[in-house]
Design a protein around this motif. Structure first.
Motif, PDB file in Angstrom:
ATOM      1  N   GLY A   1     -30.571  18.123   4.712  1.00  0.00           N
ATOM      2  CA  GLY A   1     -31.497  17.089   4.777  1.00  0.00           C
ATOM      3  C   GLY A   1     -31.148  16.483   6.386  1.00  0.00           C
ATOM      4  N   GLY A   2     -32.215  16.222   7.102  1.00  0.00           N
ATOM      5  CA  GLY A   2     -32.021  15.818   8.648  1.00  0.00           C
ATOM      6  C   GLY A   2     -31.606  14.324   8.639  1.00  0.00           C
ATOM      7  N   GLU A   3     -31.152  13.932   9.671  1.00  0.00           N
ATOM      8  CA  GLU A   3     -30.401  12.723  10.209  1.00  0.00           C
ATOM      9  C   GLU A   3     -31.717  11.758  10.003  1.00  0.00           C
ATOM     10  OE1 GLU A   3     -28.094  12.976  13.417  1.00  0.00           O
ATOM     11  OE2 GLU A   3     -26.619  14.214  12.741  1.00  0.00           O
ATOM     12  N   LEU A   4     -31.434  10.502   9.276  1.00  0.00           N
ATOM     13  CA  LEU A   4     -32.429   9.500   9.342  1.00  0.00           C
ATOM     14  C   LEU A   4     -32.183   8.469  10.326  1.00  0.00           C
ATOM     15  CD1 LEU A   4     -32.604   9.388   5.546  1.00  0.00           C
ATOM     16  CD2 LEU A   4     -33.971  10.776   7.302  1.00  0.00           C
ATOM     17  N   ARG A   5     -31.165   8.284  10.706  1.00  0.00           N
ATOM     18  CA  ARG A   5     -30.530   7.203  11.595  1.00  0.00           C
ATOM     19  C   ARG A   5     -29.743   7.816  12.691  1.00  0.00           C
ATOM     20  NH1 ARG A   5     -28.524   1.887   8.866  1.00  0.00           N
ATOM     21  NH2 ARG A   5     -28.329   1.138  11.044  1.00  0.00           N
ATOM     22  N   ASP A   6     -29.721   7.040  13.996  1.00  0.00           N
ATOM     23  CA  ASP A   6     -28.847   7.472  15.172  1.00  0.00           C
ATOM     24  C   ASP A   6     -27.202   7.287  14.789  1.00  0.00           C
ATOM     25  OD1 ASP A   6     -27.791   8.246  17.559  1.00  0.00           O
ATOM     26  OD2 ASP A   6     -29.154   6.733  18.585  1.00  0.00           O
ATOM     27  N   ALA A   7     -26.842   8.494  14.885  1.00  0.00           N
ATOM     28  CA  ALA A   7     -25.472   8.522  14.623  1.00  0.00           C
ATOM     29  C   ALA A   7     -24.597   7.794  15.686  1.00  0.00           C
ATOM     30  CB  ALA A   7     -24.660   9.986  14.587  1.00  0.00           C
ATOM     31  N   ALA A   8     -25.122   7.228  16.724  1.00  0.00           N
ATOM     32  CA  ALA A   8     -24.491   6.342  17.765  1.00  0.00           C
ATOM     33  C   ALA A   8     -24.127   5.094  17.064  1.00  0.00           C
ATOM     34  CB  ALA A   8     -25.514   5.830  18.966  1.00  0.00           C
ATOM     35  N   VAL A   9     -24.714   4.595  16.023  1.00  0.00           N
ATOM     36  CA  VAL A   9     -24.205   3.477  15.419  1.00  0.00           C
ATOM     37  C   VAL A   9     -22.856   3.499  14.809  1.00  0.00           C
ATOM     38  CG1 VAL A   9     -26.587   2.896  14.666  1.00  0.00           C
ATOM     39  CG2 VAL A   9     -24.901   4.009  13.000  1.00  0.00           C
ATOM     40  N   LEU A  10     -22.121   4.708  14.710  1.00  0.00           N
ATOM     41  CA  LEU A  10     -21.030   4.916  14.283  1.00  0.00           C
ATOM     42  C   LEU A  10     -19.907   4.630  15.303  1.00  0.00           C
ATOM     43  CD1 LEU A  10     -21.538   7.669  11.539  1.00  0.00           C
ATOM     44  CD2 LEU A  10     -21.385   5.253  11.337  1.00  0.00           C
ATOM     45  N   ASP A  11     -20.440   4.687  16.710  1.00  0.00           N
ATOM     46  CA  ASP A  11     -19.547   4.626  17.880  1.00  0.00           C
ATOM     47  C   ASP A  11     -18.568   3.735  17.993  1.00  0.00           C
ATOM     48  OD1 ASP A  11     -20.523   7.127  18.663  1.00  0.00           O
ATOM     49  OD2 ASP A  11     -21.782   6.238  20.357  1.00  0.00           O
ATOM     50  N   VAL A  12     -18.890   2.376  17.274  1.00  0.00           N
ATOM     51  CA  VAL A  12     -18.123   1.258  17.051  1.00  0.00           C
ATOM     52  C   VAL A  12     -16.462   1.477  16.306  1.00  0.00           C
ATOM     53  CG1 VAL A  12     -19.902  -0.190  17.284  1.00  0.00           C
ATOM     54  CG2 VAL A  12     -19.255   0.263  15.314  1.00  0.00           C
ATOM     55  N   LEU A  13     -16.652   2.657  15.714  1.00  0.00           N
ATOM     56  CA  LEU A  13     -15.535   3.017  14.691  1.00  0.00           C
ATOM     57  C   LEU A  13     -14.780   3.867  15.506  1.00  0.00           C
ATOM     58  CD1 LEU A  13     -17.345   4.122  11.503  1.00  0.00           C
ATOM     59  CD2 LEU A  13     -16.734   1.879  12.178  1.00  0.00           C
ATOM     60  N   THR A  14     -13.048   3.547  14.896  1.00  0.00           N
ATOM     61  CA  THR A  14     -12.149   4.462  15.717  1.00  0.00           C
ATOM     62  C   THR A  14     -12.184   5.606  14.732  1.00  0.00           C
ATOM     63  OG1 THR A  14     -10.425   3.612  14.180  1.00  0.00           O
ATOM     64  CG2 THR A  14     -10.652   2.382  15.974  1.00  0.00           C
ATOM     65  N   ASP A  15     -11.342   6.700  15.452  1.00  0.00           N
ATOM     66  CA  ASP A  15     -11.413   7.979  14.879  1.00  0.00           C
ATOM     67  C   ASP A  15     -10.873   7.872  13.409  1.00  0.00           C
ATOM     68  OD1 ASP A  15     -12.191   9.147  16.870  1.00  0.00           O
ATOM     69  OD2 ASP A  15     -10.243   9.732  17.810  1.00  0.00           O
ATOM     70  N   ARG A  16      -9.776   6.989  13.039  1.00  0.00           N
ATOM     71  CA  ARG A  16      -9.298   6.613  11.720  1.00  0.00           C
ATOM     72  C   ARG A  16     -10.355   6.082  10.954  1.00  0.00           C
ATOM     73  NH1 ARG A  16      -5.681   9.260   8.841  1.00  0.00           N
ATOM     74  NH2 ARG A  16      -3.872   8.588   9.949  1.00  0.00           N
ATOM     75  N   GLU A  17     -11.131   5.204  11.395  1.00  0.00           N
ATOM     76  CA  GLU A  17     -12.140   4.544  10.745  1.00  0.00           C
ATOM     77  C   GLU A  17     -13.309   5.377  10.317  1.00  0.00           C
ATOM     78  OE1 GLU A  17     -11.367  -0.019  12.554  1.00  0.00           O
ATOM     79  OE2 GLU A  17     -12.901   1.333  13.147  1.00  0.00           O
ATOM     80  N   ARG A  18     -13.556   6.316  10.944  1.00  0.00           N
ATOM     81  CA  ARG A  18     -14.582   7.457  10.733  1.00  0.00           C
ATOM     82  C   ARG A  18     -14.089   8.157   9.839  1.00  0.00           C
ATOM     83  NH1 ARG A  18     -18.740   9.550  14.324  1.00  0.00           N
ATOM     84  NH2 ARG A  18     -18.534   8.099  15.793  1.00  0.00           N
TER      85      ARG A  18
END
Length: 219
Positions: free
Chosen positions: A141-158
């Motif tokens: 299924g296609g992405e429904l939201r801009d993945a940029a919202v996750l940019d606030v996370l650290t690599d570990r948090e992601r």
């Protein structure tokens, strides 16, 4: 005392819920509504702790009513549905519900769920949410939201968010990442705070909608 608003277009269903809840010393039914619009208005006026919300109703359905109530910060919403894989239930989770239960849930489980939501927990497991998302987004299924919202996370948090979205518990995440369970809890708390999410269920939905986890991904 946990104050509950009952919302269902079937009077007999509301009556049944009321009988169960009125028997509890720590729960008070403060009102009833037969459609979503009445639910929004009553929630605004009565300010209950929990709205027990049917999803399929006239005038305004439970999904739209859930969104209005949670956006206003009026109350937490626990959705009741007839089907365990219900697109309405998924939509309600996306729109701020703290969980969903089947209408034939045993009375003791219903009461436990209300207490859990009142204390800040979600009452639908991430694995159930995954099944809903797998079904309704479909494989690839296609992405429904801009993945940029996750940019606030650290690599570990992601990394932690990915495992949460795959249905792993804090204990399982700790074992997989060689961390203490307390550290995992801290990471989860920061993830929810940074992304302005209410609970783990909403984190799972967001992980899918941004493409961090794809339908069908294994744990």
């Amino acid at each position: 005392m946990i104050r509950v608003l009952l919302v269902d277009d079937q009077e007999l269903m509301r009556m049944g819920f009321r009988m169960v809840l009125d028997a509890q010393e720590d729960v008070e039914v403060v009102g009833e509504a037969g459609d979503g619009q009445a639910a929004v208005e009553l929630a605004d006026r009565l300010r209950p702790d929990i709205v027990l919300m049917d999803v399929r109703m006239p005038v305004l359905d439970g999904v739209a009513a859930t969104q209005r109530i949670t956006e206003a910060g009026t109350a937490k919403v626990l959705v009741m549905t007839t089907f365990d894989l219900d697109e309405y239930a998924l939509a309600a989770l996306r729109n701020g519900a703290s969980g969903f239960l089947l209408k034939d849930t045993p009375p003791a489980d219903l009461v436990s769920a209300i207490r859990a939501v009142a204390s800040g927990d979600a009452v639908v497991s991430p694995s159930v949410t995954r099944r809903l998302l797998d079904r309704f987004l479909g494989a690839g299924g296609g992405e429904l939201r801009d993945a940029a919202v996750l940019d606030v996370l650290t690599d570990r948090e992601r990394e932690v968010l990915t495992l949460v979205a795959k249905g792993l518990s804090n204990t399982e995440i700790a074992e997989k990442l060689f961390l203490s369970e307390a550290t995992v809890k801290t990471h989860v708390g920061r993830i929810l705070s940074k992304l302005d999410l209410r609970d783990r269920v909403q984190a799972v939905v967001l992980a899918y909608e941004t493409g961090l986890v794809r339908p069908g991904d294994g744990g």
